[in-house]
Enzyme design. Structure first.
Site, mmCIF file in Angstrom:
data_model
loop_
_atom_site.group_PDB
_atom_site.id
_atom_site.type_symbol
_atom_site.label_atom_id
_atom_site.label_comp_id
_atom_site.label_asym_id
_atom_site.label_seq_id
_atom_site.Cartn_x
_atom_site.Cartn_y
_atom_site.Cartn_z
ATOM 1 N N ARG A 55 0.788 -1.222 0.000
ATOM 2 C CA ARG A 55 0.000 0.000 0.000
ATOM 3 C C ARG A 55 0.828 1.283 0.000
ATOM 4 N NH1 ARG A 55 -3.579 -3.568 2.259
ATOM 5 N NH2 ARG A 55 -1.641 -4.381 3.027
ATOM 6 N N ARG A 105 11.414 3.880 3.508
ATOM 7 C CA ARG A 105 10.950 2.873 4.475
ATOM 8 C C ARG A 105 12.141 1.995 4.818
ATOM 9 N NH1 ARG A 105 5.660 -0.873 4.689
ATOM 10 N NH2 ARG A 105 4.903 1.158 5.356
HETATM 11 C C1 NCD Z 1 1.761 -0.726 8.378
HETATM 12 C C2 NCD Z 1 3.266 -0.622 8.386
HETATM 13 O O1 NCD Z 1 3.928 -1.045 7.445
HETATM 14 O O2 NCD Z 1 3.746 -0.065 9.349
HETATM 15 N N1 NCD Z 1 1.197 -0.949 7.127
HETATM 16 C C3 NCD Z 1 1.043 0.091 6.268
HETATM 17 O O3 NCD Z 1 1.886 0.932 6.090
HETATM 18 N N2 NCD Z 1 -0.134 0.157 5.623
HETATM 19 C C4 NCD Z 1 1.255 -1.646 9.397
HETATM 20 C C5 NCD Z 1 1.689 -3.074 9.390
HETATM 21 O O4 NCD Z 1 2.629 -3.475 8.711
HETATM 22 O O5 NCD Z 1 1.058 -3.839 10.127
#
Ligand code: NCD
Length: 312
Positions: A55, A105
């Site tokens: 996402r 990330r």
């Molecule tokens: C979250 C994340 O990666 O921190 N997901 C996201 O960004 N939609 C939550 C998760 O991984 O559970």
């Protein structure tokens, strides 16, 4: 606005409302047949993903493209990172390529902060999730979604009650949400087994409870968190069944919520564990909307960091 978005705590009340209002204006573009604005033409956005994502990565990519930026997607798998290249050398490469914004990330908490304050790059840095630390654009899209349902879209979340349930210990989503919702004046209750609460949670600006049923009748929004097995190095609860029984959201529990309350989840979901399929796909669920709103929020963040300080 600060030059970078590293933490939800970087946002003042005024900044947060500016992002939410800007996202709302940009959402109108997302609804059109031709989903494109020329705003960031000629600017380069690099998506630097060292950790898996569905996402968030495609959401930032869609957001940058809708603003006509050039987008470079980098994932650690298949890059020189798997040959042992350091964050610094990766950053210097991005700088040499003229990145204006870097969306990062990383599995290490603090990696975006390092990138922003190292002097390696001149780009604006956006934290798209660092370890168990923060995920500020997720908190913004969650606040946006709550505002749409609980505050008429452009209203105020102050006094609204938000309950966040589950694996708080490993959740950067929970931390960023607590900080941002506090800034916006909402009242947050965290619910988790004691083993899944971080050390020092008592200093966070929220309530903490071990019992899920109690806060439900007073909750305006209920956010379920994923049980993050990939970050667990020990047994934090007796069994999946036991976890689901005490901390899972099923139809019986959902029925304890007030009629207007919404059910949220950042995804990806463990259906049958923290949430049943019936509730995830049920009438109160705004989980798919959260994803849609994520694009508008990320457009707003990129626009405000790279473009202008006024709403579009
Ligand atoms: C979250 C994340 O990666 O921190 N997901 C996201 O960004 N939609 C939550 C998760 O991984 O559970």
């Amino acid at each position: 606005m600060n030059r970078h978005l590293l933490s939800a705590a970087d946002l003042s009340h005024e900044d947060a409302v500016l992002v939410l209002d800007t996202a709302r204006e940009l959402a109108a573009v997302t609804g059109r047949a031709v989903k494109k604005l020329p705003t960031l033409r000629g600017r380069t956005v690099v998506n630097l993903f060292f950790e898996d994502s569905t996402r968030t990565r495609i959401s930032f990519e869609a957001a940058a493209k809708r603003l006509s930026a050039d987008v470079i997607n980098f994932s650690a798998k298949g890059s020189s990172v798997s040959k042992g290249e350091s964050l610094k050398d990766t950053a210097l490469t991005l700088q040499a390529m003229g990145a204006d914004a870097v969306v990062i990330r990383h599995s290490a908490s603090g990696a975006p902060h390092r990138l922003a304050h190292s002097g390696w790059i001149s780009a604006a840095v956006v934290n798209a999730g660092d370890g168990t630390h923060e995920h500020p654009t997720q908190a913004l899209l969650d606040a946006y979604t709550m505002r749409e349902h609980l505050a008429g879209g452009a209203g105020d979340l102050s006094g609204r009650r938000v309950t966040i349930v589950g694996d708080v210990l490993h959740s950067r989503v929970a931390r960023s949400n607590v900080l941002l919702l506090h800034t916006l004046g909402a009242e947050v209750t965290l619910v988790a087994p004691p083993t899944l609460l971080p050390v020092g949670v008592e200093t966070w600006p929220c309530e903490v409870s071990y019992d899920l049923d109690a806060p439900l009748p007073k909750s305006d929004a209920l956010m379920m968190l994923r049980v993050q097995r990939e970050r667990m190095d020990a047994a934090y609860f007796p069994s999946e069944r036991e976890y689901a029984r005490r901390y899972g959201l099923d139809a019986r529990r959902a029925a304890l919520l007030p009629d207007h309350a919404v059910v949220m989840h950042p995804g990806p979901m463990n259906r049958g564990m923290e949430i049943t399929a019936e509730v995830a796909d049920g009438p109160r669920s705004v989980i798919v909307e959260q994803v849609t709103n994520g694009v508008s929020i990320r457009m707003a963040v990129l626009y405000l960091l790279l473009g202008g300080a006024e709403p579009a």
